[in-house]
Scaffold this motif. Structure first.
Motif, mmCIF file in Angstrom:
data_model
loop_
_atom_site.group_PDB
_atom_site.id
_atom_site.type_symbol
_atom_site.label_atom_id
_atom_site.label_comp_id
_atom_site.label_asym_id
_atom_site.label_seq_id
_atom_site.Cartn_x
_atom_site.Cartn_y
_atom_site.Cartn_z
ATOM 1 N N LEU A 254 -58.579 -12.404 7.712
ATOM 2 C CA LEU A 254 -58.325 -13.785 8.102
ATOM 3 C C LEU A 254 -59.635 -14.548 7.970
ATOM 4 C CD1 LEU A 254 -56.207 -15.710 9.223
ATOM 5 C CD2 LEU A 254 -56.886 -15.010 11.518
ATOM 6 N N ILE A 255 -59.694 -15.434 6.989
ATOM 7 C CA ILE A 255 -60.920 -16.190 6.747
ATOM 8 C C ILE A 255 -60.591 -17.674 6.720
ATOM 9 C CG2 ILE A 255 -62.074 -14.335 5.488
ATOM 10 C CD1 ILE A 255 -61.306 -15.747 2.893
ATOM 11 N N GLY A 256 -61.577 -18.476 7.036
ATOM 12 C CA GLY A 256 -61.390 -19.918 7.000
ATOM 13 C C GLY A 256 -62.552 -20.612 7.666
ATOM 14 N N ALA A 257 -62.608 -21.894 7.480
ATOM 15 C CA ALA A 257 -63.676 -22.714 8.053
ATOM 16 C C ALA A 257 -63.560 -22.768 9.575
ATOM 17 C CB ALA A 257 -63.601 -24.124 7.469
ATOM 18 N N ASN A 258 -64.661 -23.096 10.220
ATOM 19 C CA ASN A 258 -64.638 -23.295 11.673
ATOM 20 C C ASN A 258 -63.592 -24.358 12.014
ATOM 21 O OD1 ASN A 258 -66.699 -21.471 12.000
ATOM 22 N ND2 ASN A 258 -68.291 -23.023 12.174
#
Length: 75
Positions: A32-36
């Motif tokens: 699970l990756i993504g911007a703050n």
């Protein structure tokens, strides 16, 4: 298998999820990756029942074992 069906979640006046549909299958590894601020922690809070979706359903089988290490250290 975990299922998220038509989930809507808003926090602090900001819509985090609108019509989220997601299936997490047993035995599969996910990243699970993504911007703050994109909703990664909110997804785990939904799974752990720390927050409740405004609508939709989350299906977590009774025999599921979910491990979670929070990002905040509790002293």
């Amino acid at each position: 298998m975990l299922q998220f069906n038509n989930i809507r979640l808003s926090l602090g006046g900001k819509t985090i999820y609108k019509n989220l549909n997601l299936t997490i299958n047993d035995g599969v590894k996910y990243a699970l990756i993504g911007a703050n601020g994109s909703g990664k922690t909110s997804l785990f809070r939904l799974i752990n029942k720390e927050v409740e979706a405004e609508n939709g359903t989350i299906i977590i089988p009774q025999d599921s074992v979910i491990g979670y290490l929070p990002q905040d250290v509790i002293l």
